[in-house]
Enzyme design. Structure first.
Site, PDB file in Angstrom:
ATOM      1  N   SER A  31       0.851  -1.274   0.284  1.00 37.60           N
ATOM      2  CA  SER A  31       0.035   0.074   0.148  1.00 37.60           C
ATOM      3  C   SER A  31       0.930   1.232  -0.204  1.00 37.60           C
ATOM      4  O   SER A  31       1.844   1.379   1.143  1.00 37.60           O
ATOM      5  CB  SER A  31      -1.110   0.000   1.066  1.00 37.60           C
ATOM      6  OG  SER A  31      -1.810  -0.866   1.110  1.00 37.60           O
ATOM      7  N   HIS A  62      -2.796   0.466  -4.819  1.00 42.12           N
ATOM      8  CA  HIS A  62      -2.122  -0.590  -5.366  1.00 42.12           C
ATOM      9  C   HIS A  62      -2.528  -0.277  -6.654  1.00 42.12           C
ATOM     10  O   HIS A  62      -3.459  -0.569  -7.402  1.00 42.12           O
ATOM     11  CB  HIS A  62      -2.923  -1.683  -5.094  1.00 42.12           C
ATOM     12  CG  HIS A  62      -2.604  -2.120  -3.364  1.00 42.12           C
ATOM     13  ND1 HIS A  62      -1.666  -3.150  -3.061  1.00 42.12           N
ATOM     14  CD2 HIS A  62      -2.614  -1.516  -2.370  1.00 42.12           C
ATOM     15  CE1 HIS A  62      -1.408  -3.033  -1.664  1.00 42.12           C
ATOM     16  NE2 HIS A  62      -1.961  -2.042  -1.174  1.00 42.12           N
ATOM     17  N   HIS A  84      -5.419  -8.957  -2.038  1.00 35.47           N
ATOM     18  CA  HIS A  84      -5.529  -9.419  -0.579  1.00 35.47           C
ATOM     19  C   HIS A  84      -6.619 -10.205  -0.504  1.00 35.47           C
ATOM     20  O   HIS A  84      -7.609 -10.316  -1.274  1.00 35.47           O
ATOM     21  CB  HIS A  84      -5.777  -8.369   0.190  1.00 35.47           C
ATOM     22  CG  HIS A  84      -4.715  -6.937   0.165  1.00 35.47           C
ATOM     23  ND1 HIS A  84      -4.823  -6.096  -0.904  1.00 35.47           N
ATOM     24  CD2 HIS A  84      -3.830  -6.635   0.941  1.00 35.47           C
ATOM     25  CE1 HIS A  84      -3.897  -5.107  -0.820  1.00 35.47           C
ATOM     26  NE2 HIS A  84      -3.011  -5.704   0.190  1.00 35.47           N
ATOM     27  N   TYR A  86      -8.971 -10.462   1.442  1.00 38.22           N
ATOM     28  CA  TYR A  86     -10.329  -9.814   1.934  1.00 38.22           C
ATOM     29  C   TYR A  86     -10.894  -9.139   0.376  1.00 38.22           C
ATOM     30  O   TYR A  86     -12.079  -8.806   0.431  1.00 38.22           O
ATOM     31  CB  TYR A  86     -10.127  -8.571   2.916  1.00 38.22           C
ATOM     32  CG  TYR A  86      -9.443  -7.524   2.412  1.00 38.22           C
ATOM     33  CD1 TYR A  86      -9.554  -6.359   1.477  1.00 38.22           C
ATOM     34  CD2 TYR A  86      -7.921  -7.400   3.155  1.00 38.22           C
ATOM     35  CE1 TYR A  86      -8.590  -5.438   1.240  1.00 38.22           C
ATOM     36  CE2 TYR A  86      -7.205  -6.238   2.700  1.00 38.22           C
ATOM     37  CZ  TYR A  86      -7.554  -5.092   1.718  1.00 38.22           C
ATOM     38  OH  TYR A  86      -6.768  -4.628   1.417  1.00 38.22           O
ATOM     39  N   GLU A  87     -10.217  -9.158  -0.710  1.00 35.51           N
ATOM     40  CA  GLU A  87     -10.827  -8.658  -1.733  1.00 35.51           C
ATOM     41  C   GLU A  87     -11.639  -9.640  -2.170  1.00 35.51           C
ATOM     42  O   GLU A  87     -12.255  -9.456  -3.444  1.00 35.51           O
ATOM     43  CB  GLU A  87      -9.861  -7.856  -2.843  1.00 35.51           C
ATOM     44  CG  GLU A  87      -8.835  -7.009  -2.419  1.00 35.51           C
ATOM     45  CD  GLU A  87      -7.752  -6.403  -3.421  1.00 35.51           C
ATOM     46  OE1 GLU A  87      -8.178  -6.015  -4.154  1.00 35.51           O
ATOM     47  OE2 GLU A  87      -6.815  -6.858  -2.867  1.00 35.51           O
ATOM     48  N   ALA A 114       2.741  -2.247   4.049  1.00 33.42           N
ATOM     49  CA  ALA A 114       2.169  -1.290   5.321  1.00 33.42           C
ATOM     50  C   ALA A 114       1.941  -1.934   6.381  1.00 33.42           C
ATOM     51  O   ALA A 114       0.845  -3.027   6.066  1.00 33.42           O
ATOM     52  CB  ALA A 114       1.222  -0.161   4.359  1.00 33.42           C
ATOM     53  N   MET A 212      -2.356  -7.281   6.430  1.00 32.32           N
ATOM     54  CA  MET A 212      -3.547  -8.029   6.009  1.00 32.32           C
ATOM     55  C   MET A 212      -2.952  -8.688   4.571  1.00 32.32           C
ATOM     56  O   MET A 212      -3.566  -8.864   3.588  1.00 32.32           O
ATOM     57  CB  MET A 212      -4.780  -7.201   5.547  1.00 32.32           C
ATOM     58  CG  MET A 212      -5.520  -6.585   6.690  1.00 32.32           C
ATOM     59  SD  MET A 212      -6.628  -5.252   6.250  1.00 32.32           S
ATOM     60  CE  MET A 212      -6.790  -4.495   7.873  1.00 32.32           C
ATOM     61  N   SER A 213      -1.373  -8.760   4.480  1.00 29.78           N
ATOM     62  CA  SER A 213      -1.211  -9.533   3.564  1.00 29.78           C
ATOM     63  C   SER A 213       0.187 -10.680   3.737  1.00 29.78           C
ATOM     64  O   SER A 213       0.177 -11.373   4.634  1.00 29.78           O
ATOM     65  CB  SER A 213      -0.742  -8.314   2.330  1.00 29.78           C
ATOM     66  OG  SER A 213       0.320  -7.603   3.037  1.00 29.78           O
ATOM     67  N   ASN A 236       1.290   3.270  11.282  1.00 25.23           N
ATOM     68  CA  ASN A 236       0.662   3.602  12.423  1.00 25.23           C
ATOM     69  C   ASN A 236       0.888   2.436  13.656  1.00 25.23           C
ATOM     70  O   ASN A 236       1.475   1.431  13.380  1.00 25.23           O
ATOM     71  CB  ASN A 236      -0.906   3.510  11.908  1.00 25.23           C
ATOM     72  CG  ASN A 236      -1.448   2.055  11.652  1.00 25.23           C
ATOM     73  OD1 ASN A 236      -1.373   1.871  10.230  1.00 25.23           O
ATOM     74  ND2 ASN A 236      -1.643   0.911  12.379  1.00 25.23           N
ATOM     75  N   HIS A 248      -7.417   3.727   5.882  1.00 24.15           N
ATOM     76  CA  HIS A 248      -6.631   3.310   4.990  1.00 24.15           C
ATOM     77  C   HIS A 248      -5.806   4.923   4.523  1.00 24.15           C
ATOM     78  O   HIS A 248      -4.944   4.634   3.991  1.00 24.15           O
ATOM     79  CB  HIS A 248      -7.381   2.795   3.661  1.00 24.15           C
ATOM     80  CG  HIS A 248      -6.235   2.321   2.674  1.00 24.15           C
ATOM     81  ND1 HIS A 248      -5.469   1.477   2.901  1.00 24.15           N
ATOM     82  CD2 HIS A 248      -6.413   2.663   1.450  1.00 24.15           C
ATOM     83  CE1 HIS A 248      -4.690   1.134   1.830  1.00 24.15           C
ATOM     84  NE2 HIS A 248      -5.261   1.764   0.935  1.00 24.15           N
TER      85      HIS A 248
HETATM   86  C1  R1P Z   1      -4.784  -1.413   5.208  1.00 23.63           C
HETATM   87  O1  R1P Z   1      -4.700   0.221   5.134  1.00 23.63           O
HETATM   88  C2  R1P Z   1      -3.855  -1.917   4.113  1.00 23.63           C
HETATM   89  O2  R1P Z   1      -2.652  -1.833   4.057  1.00 23.63           O
HETATM   90  C3  R1P Z   1      -1.895  -2.906   3.890  1.00 23.63           C
HETATM   91  C4  R1P Z   1      -2.938  -3.782   4.700  1.00 23.63           C
HETATM   92  O3  R1P Z   1      -2.503  -5.162   4.499  1.00 23.63           O
HETATM   93  C5  R1P Z   1      -4.205  -3.378   4.023  1.00 23.63           C
HETATM   94  O4  R1P Z   1      -4.533  -4.006   3.044  1.00 23.63           O
HETATM   95  O5  R1P Z   1      -1.706  -2.951   2.736  1.00 23.63           O
HETATM   96  P1  R1P Z   1      -0.453  -3.908   2.066  1.00 23.63           P
HETATM   97  O6  R1P Z   1      -0.223  -5.084   3.005  1.00 23.63           O
HETATM   98  O7  R1P Z   1      -0.658  -4.480   0.869  1.00 23.63           O
HETATM   99  O8  R1P Z   1       0.789  -2.976   2.046  1.00 23.63           O
END
Ligand code: R1P
Length: 276
Positions: A31, A62, A84, A86-87, A114, A212-213, A236, A248
């Site tokens: 992200s 993204h 991800h 969750y998508e 992130a 979340m990845s 954060n 986000h």
């Molecule tokens: C939350 O703001 C998003 O940012 C992060 C979290 O996993 C979530 O998708 O994204 P990346 O892990 O893809 O960087």
């Protein structure tokens, strides 16, 4: 599973890049971190939409583009964004893309993301090298029939985040005067951020940062024998530790802050890899 998408995607990519160009390193930019790809030279950009098996990006920050070119003297293939769980793509969201990059000839996967920090002394804008992960997703991408063309049914996750590559990453960070912490990443399904109680539980479990990845792509990479190195950009403090509710927008704002030093470290790392 005999999904031929990785072979089809690799053929499409090979037809678009100079003959014989073989990327050595695969990168996944999380992200707000896609800006790194702008530093690539002789870059060829292909939308994920054109590549069978790649996730269509639905998350702001993204771009959903594959960029192939040279960075710090090393040939790389770079996913500007990721999919991800969750998508809605399932746990195998990143498997085809990772296998495609392996088929192109990559030896190593560099993941960035992130993340929220569970350590108050490691605040927004910090960088943390992944030493390991905890999978809190509802399964792994390798559940189901095994595709023997890519790897074995059972495989080890010891040293999943390669200790030698991480040492080189630390050397590169020192050379650039950038502080690089070490930490364990825990993957949460999302898309809601975690509850304060979950964060307390995750801290007890041994996690240092949460996102979340990462886990789906790292498990897929280890299955097909790619070495892995990774960095979290802390955007954060995690929920319950943060003085404000998470969003986000906050992720993207502080990813941009962390991106400056992250790019320095990655360029230095690649230059060091180029010497090997
Ligand atoms: C939350 O703001 C998003 O940012 C992060 C979290 O996993 C979530 O998708 O994204 P990346 O892990 O893809 O960087």
């Amino acid at each position: 599973m005999s999904n031929n998408s990785p072979f089809q995607a690799a053929d499409i990519i090979r037809a678009r890049i100079p003959a014989g160009f073989k990327p050595r390193i695969a990168m996944i930019l999380g992200s707000g971190l896609g800006v790194l790809a702008e530093q690539m030279t002789d870059a060829v950009t292909i939308s994920f939409n054109e590549l069978p098996g790649f996730p269509i990006s639905t998350v702001h920050g993204h771009a959903g583009e594959l960029v192939i070119g040279t960075l710090s003297g090393v040939s790389v293939v770079c996913m500007k964004g990721r999919g991800h769980v969750y998508e809605g793509y399932g746990l195998g969201v990143m498997t085809s893309a990772v296998r495609t990059m392996k088929l192109l000839g990559c030896e190593m996967l560099f993941v960035t993301n992130a993340a929220g920090s569970l350590r108050t002394e490691v605040d927004a804008g910090s960088l943390v090298a992944l030493t390991d992960h905890i999978n809190y997703l509802p399964g792994t991408p390798m559940m189901g029939p095994n595709d023997e063309r890519f790897g074995p049914r059972f495989f080890s996750m010891a040293n999943a985040y390669d200790a030698d590559l991480r040492a080189l990453l630390h050397t590169s960070a020192k050379e650039k005067n950038v502080t690089l912490h070490d930490g364990v990443y825990i993957a949460y399904a999302g898309p809601n951020f975690e509850t304060p109680a979950e964060i307390r539980a995750f801290k007890t479990l041994g996690a240092d940062m949460v996102g979340m990845s990462v886990v789906p792509e790292v498990v897929s990479a280890r299955h097909c024998g790619l070495k892995v190195v990774g960095v979290s950009a802390i955007t954060n403090l995690a929920e319950g530790l943060s003085p404000f509710p998470l969003s986000h927008e906050q992720t993207l704002k502080y990813a941009a802050v962390a991106a400056t030093s992250l790019i320095e470290v990655i360029l230095g790392f690649l230059a060091n890899v180029a010497k090997t």
